[in-house]
Design an enzyme around this catalytic site. Structure first.
Site, PDB file in Angstrom:
ATOM      1  N   GLU A 176      42.409  15.671  96.991  1.00  0.00           N
ATOM      2  CA  GLU A 176      40.941  15.744  97.070  1.00  0.00           C
ATOM      3  C   GLU A 176      40.348  14.523  97.770  1.00  0.00           C
ATOM      4  O   GLU A 176      39.961  13.551  97.123  1.00  0.00           O
ATOM      5  CB  GLU A 176      40.322  15.869  95.664  1.00  0.00           C
ATOM      6  CG  GLU A 176      38.810  16.012  95.708  1.00  0.00           C
ATOM      7  CD  GLU A 176      38.147  16.018  94.334  1.00  0.00           C
ATOM      8  OE1 GLU A 176      36.921  16.207  94.271  1.00  0.00           O
ATOM      9  OE2 GLU A 176      38.841  15.826  93.322  1.00  0.00           O
ATOM     10  N   LYS A 213      41.337  20.112  97.916  1.00  0.00           N
ATOM     11  CA  LYS A 213      39.993  20.238  97.353  1.00  0.00           C
ATOM     12  C   LYS A 213      39.057  19.436  98.241  1.00  0.00           C
ATOM     13  O   LYS A 213      39.162  18.208  98.333  1.00  0.00           O
ATOM     14  CB  LYS A 213      39.939  19.732  95.905  1.00  0.00           C
ATOM     15  CG  LYS A 213      38.562  19.886  95.267  1.00  0.00           C
ATOM     16  CD  LYS A 213      38.592  19.681  93.756  1.00  0.00           C
ATOM     17  CE  LYS A 213      37.193  19.788  93.170  1.00  0.00           C
ATOM     18  NZ  LYS A 213      37.176  19.756  91.697  1.00  0.00           N
TER      19      LYS A 213
END
Length: 295
Positions: A176, A213
């Site tokens: 992420e 993400k």
């Protein structure tokens, strides 16, 4: 594991992010209607957030028809719901894949306008315990606040370096590198980020799978090459400070990307609501996020 990978790769639904850590918990509780005066120390604070997460997870609205996975904070993994550890409860009772947030927060903003992850000193122990709890994957966050090639390259290098350790432990890492939605050069930062991620993906062995993400992009379908990469199980999006309505609107324009919302998921939920009100609010929230995720 093959069944779980298949579910995450091709299932319809989204990932619930229930992983607020120490720094973000007071804000999450306040939005839920619990003021800081309601608890005296961290132990009481974490008990209250676990009660909130338990209420969400046990709700009939929180089911595998709409939700593929849920990201947990370490303390949540070590806590129980109805006598079962949370990760086991998610999979055994709800058939929802559990993930564990493994990062220890962010370093200070550096000269390249990025925030790297702090060292994860207990990563090996965390991964061992995650496996004991039958966790499917992990999540770790960095932040980009400037379209700096050098800074973004360092963030992606660090993410993939840690991801290699997670893959070696038999888990699927969610990488992420969040791009701040408020920076003026967001689109330029996303272009650099996509290029750097693709470089690393192309070097991964065929036995290594990751998830990504990412912040909802400025240009619709900008991350399509990532959604189609053979080493990527799934691309998920964070809400990044957008309201749920706005996040859903942008997400629906990005085909092949599903939600992994935290604050946007719990928006409108309150400790003061009756179970009927709580479940109705959560069901409406889940339905909207689900519909945007399957577009």
């Amino acid at each position: 594991m093959k069944e779980k990978i298949e579910k995450m790769r091709n299932g319809k639904g989204f990932i619930a992010a229930l992983d607020q850590s120490g720094g973000s918990t007071p804000k999450a509780l306040k939005l839920y209607g619990i003021e800081e005066s309601a608890y005296k120390n961290d132990a009481e604070m974490f008990d209250l957030i676990h009660q909130m997460r338990t209420r969400i997870i046990k709700s009939p609205a929180f089911n595998d028809q709409k939700i593929l996975g849920a990201i947990l904070f370490e303390q949540t993994m070590d806590n129980k719901i109805d006598g079962k550890y949370t990760a086991e409860y998610l999979w055994e009772e709800k058939h929802i894949l559990p993930f564990l947030k493994v990062d220890k927060g962010l370093e200070n903003l550096d000269e390249d306008g990025v925030q790297l992850m702090k060292p994860i000193s207990n990563l090996a122990d965390l991964l061992k315990r995650a496996n004991e709890h039958h966790v499917f994957g992990t999540k770790m966050r960095s932040v980009v606040k400037k379209a700096s090639k050098a800074g973004i390259a360092r963030i992606v290098d660090q993410q993939f370096e840690v991801a290699a350790q997670i893959i070696a432990a038999g888990l699927v890492p969610i990488i992420e590198p969040e791009v701040d939605i408020n920076i003026p050069d967001k689109a330029e930062a996303e272009a650099i980020l996509r290029e750097e991620i693709l470089k690393h993906l192309d070097k991964l062995p065929a036995t290594s799978d990751v998830m990504l993400k990412l912040t909802l992009p400025t240009v619709a379908n900008f991350y399509e090459p990532l959604t189609k990469h053979p080493r990527v199980v799934r691309v998920v999006a964070l809400s990044g400070g957008y309201s749920r309505e706005k996040a859903n609107e942008i997400l629906a324009k990005n085909h092949g990307v599903i939600a992994s919302f935290s604050r946007a998921l719990s928006e409108g939920l309150s400790a003061q609501q009756s179970d009927a009100e709580f479940n109705k609010t959560l069901a409406d929230s889940i339905e909207g996020i689900y519909e945007a995720s399957i577009k």
